[in-house]
Design an enzyme around this catalytic site. Structure first.
Site, PDB file in Angstrom:
ATOM      1  N   ALA A 100       0.870  -1.465  -0.619  1.00 42.94           N
ATOM      2  CA  ALA A 100      -0.140   0.118   0.123  1.00 42.94           C
ATOM      3  C   ALA A 100       0.886   1.601   0.367  1.00 42.94           C
ATOM      4  O   ALA A 100       1.376   1.246   0.456  1.00 42.94           O
ATOM      5  CB  ALA A 100      -0.649  -0.086   1.187  1.00 42.94           C
ATOM      6  N   SER A 130       2.851   8.308  -9.010  1.00 44.36           N
ATOM      7  CA  SER A 130       4.055   8.118 -10.103  1.00 44.36           C
ATOM      8  C   SER A 130       5.160   9.331  -8.922  1.00 44.36           C
ATOM      9  O   SER A 130       5.925   8.959  -9.175  1.00 44.36           O
ATOM     10  CB  SER A 130       3.806   9.172 -10.842  1.00 44.36           C
ATOM     11  N   THR A 132      -3.721  -3.549  -4.569  1.00 45.43           N
ATOM     12  CA  THR A 132      -4.036  -5.399  -5.478  1.00 45.43           C
ATOM     13  C   THR A 132      -4.805  -6.191  -4.124  1.00 45.43           C
ATOM     14  O   THR A 132      -3.179  -5.596  -3.223  1.00 45.43           O
ATOM     15  CB  THR A 132      -2.866  -5.225  -6.366  1.00 45.43           C
ATOM     16  N   GLU A 172       2.864  -0.302 -11.307  1.00 49.90           N
ATOM     17  CA  GLU A 172       4.502  -0.680 -10.674  1.00 49.90           C
ATOM     18  C   GLU A 172       5.187   0.223 -11.630  1.00 49.90           C
ATOM     19  O   GLU A 172       6.611  -0.043 -12.102  1.00 49.90           O
ATOM     20  CB  GLU A 172       5.128  -1.901 -10.721  1.00 49.90           C
ATOM     21  N   GLU A 189       6.389   6.071 -18.488  1.00 47.29           N
ATOM     22  CA  GLU A 189       7.791   7.240 -18.256  1.00 47.29           C
ATOM     23  C   GLU A 189       7.653   7.427 -17.276  1.00 47.29           C
ATOM     24  O   GLU A 189       9.503   7.975 -17.514  1.00 47.29           O
ATOM     25  CB  GLU A 189       5.759   8.425 -18.095  1.00 47.29           C
TER      26      GLU A 189
END
Ligand code: COS
Length: 389
Positions: free
Chosen positions: A131, A139, A165, A373, A377
């Site tokens: 988390a 980002s 997730t 993940e 970019e």
């Protein structure tokens, strides 16, 4: 800036071959037949976790003393390719859980390791969760606002996390929070990592996201309202959490690259089989150069992606720097996988656009590998910084 392929051995060791065989066998026998239903019914693959754990796949690169397979990072990448080829939703559940087990093993105290890692590797926990992201910090995780304040004998956590997730199913989650104060902001050095167990009062699980792909995986928001954690919940040192996250993500990116390879392997295999079978203008469409060139490009890109992923895994296994190589593997594999899955749909024509066949699922599932993940970019930022350093 040497090429860094130096002495990498392309032959698989016996252990690696064993992991590949058992992962492939389980994936094709137990997982692949369920993949369409997990996707359609948005069903968490909890029923498969025990089987994965029994094969050692919930801790591939975790010491045997903690219940892991101790098979290394290359074996992990290979296993991830096999599971992803069968079901990307199951694969992401496995990937994040492996990552959490590895992070606790690397940064945890002996007590933290003993408390959680054997439960992960045995499948006693259905998953682990990571988390880091927040609604306003994706980002740029150093911009997070979730905060942990010291109290008598522990910490009190307040804030929101997003895109987590397996958040609703994880027995344990690693949660990042600011431990600096508004009077003394320390940027990335003001962040610490904590272990939070499912059911901790003050932790609330949000509704599951309705996603384009990976619909069998669980993705939720988390909120923490005066969530009290004991002193022993701090993972690693105070203020060192950002580094923990970056080290974990370097490894995680090899996992995502491997997922992309696995999903696009399935798409290409389906495209090749279909092209041989499908007849138009009196011959199999595989006879047409237009189709052959698509297959040739996909085959070449897939091999390159696979080699980049295995090279990054090999460097990790050798305990050599691999951050930029993991980013290159993830960038290339995820972008190539999108093209490969898109071509597979194109080769299938209208049959590729409907849910009767798996290629439309592969296209939906693979899209997120360019995002999670670290977006493509962000990978370019990591690669460029290493090249320009
Ligand atoms: N390994 C170890 N330490 C690392 C590291 C790595 N790969 N990358 C950065 N660090 C350390 C730096 O050395 C620096 O440490 P000091 O403060 O001691 O000097 C610290 O972390 C901050 O590094 P930096 O200034 O490079 O951080 P930035 O905020 O500029 O972030 C990027 C760099 C963009 C690469 C990072 O924020 C990132 O990876 N973002 C994407 C996050 C992500 O993947 N999110 C998805 C969430 S999980 S689905």
């Amino acid at each position: 800036m040497e090429g860094r392929l130096d002495a990498m051995d392309l032959e698989l060791s016996e252990t690696q071959q064993l992991i590949v065989r058992s992962a492939r066998d389980f994936a094709q026998r137990e997982i692949a037949p369920k993949a369409a239903a997990l996707d359609r019914e948005e069903r968490f693959p909890g029923e498969l976790v025990k089987g994965l754990a029994e094969l050692g796949l919930m801790g591939v690169n975790v010491p045997a003393a903690l219940g892991g397979s101790e098979a290394g990072a290359v074996a992990y990448a290979l296993a991830m390719m096999e599971i992803s080829r069968a079901c990307a939703s199951t694969a992401v559940t496995m990937a994040v859980t492996n990552m959490v087990a590895e992070v606790i093993t690397e940064f945890g105290t002996p007590e933290q390791r003993e408390r959680h890692v054997p439960k992960i590797t045995a499948g006693e926990y259905q998953a682990g969760a990571f988390a880091l992201s927040e609604p306003q910090a994706g980002s740029d995780p150093a911009g997070m606002t979730t905060a942990a304040a010291r109290t008598d004998g522990g910490w009190v956590l307040n804030g929101e996390k997003q895109w987590i997730t397996s958040g609703a199913y994880a027995g344990v989650m690693i949660v990042w929070a600011r431990t600096d104060t508004p009077q003394d902001r320390r940027g990335a050095r003001g962040i610490s990592a904590f272990l939070v167990e499912q059911g901790t009062p003050g932790l609330r699980i949000g509704r599951a996201e309705d996603k384009l792909g990976l619909r069998g995986s669980n993705t939720v928001a988390l909120s923490f309202e005066d969530c009290r954690l004991p002193d022993g919940a701090l993972l690693g040192q105070e203020g060192q959490g950002f580094r923990v996250a970056m080290v974990a993500l370097d490894g995680g990116r090899i996992g995502v690259a491997s997922q992309a390879v696995g999903i696009s392997t399935a798409a290409l295999e389906a495209a090749v089989a279909y092209a041989r079978d499908r007849k138009q203008f009196g011959q199999a469409i595989a006879e047409f150069q237009a189709i052959q060139w698509m297959i040739a490009d996909s085959r070449t890109e897939l091999d390159a992606a696979r080699l980049l992923a295995l090279r990054a895994a090999w460097l990790k296994e050798q305990r050599r720097p691999f951050s930029a190589e993991a980013a290159m593997a993830k960038l290339f594999a995820s972008e190539a996988a999108w093209r490969i899955c898109d071509r597979a749909v194109q080769i299938h024509g209208a049959y590729g656009y409907v849910k009767d066949l798996a290629v439309e699922r592969h296209l939906r599932d693979v899209r997120v590998t360019r995002i999670y993940e670290g977006t493509s970019e962000v990978q370019r930022m990591v690669i460029a910084r290493a090249a320009l350093r």
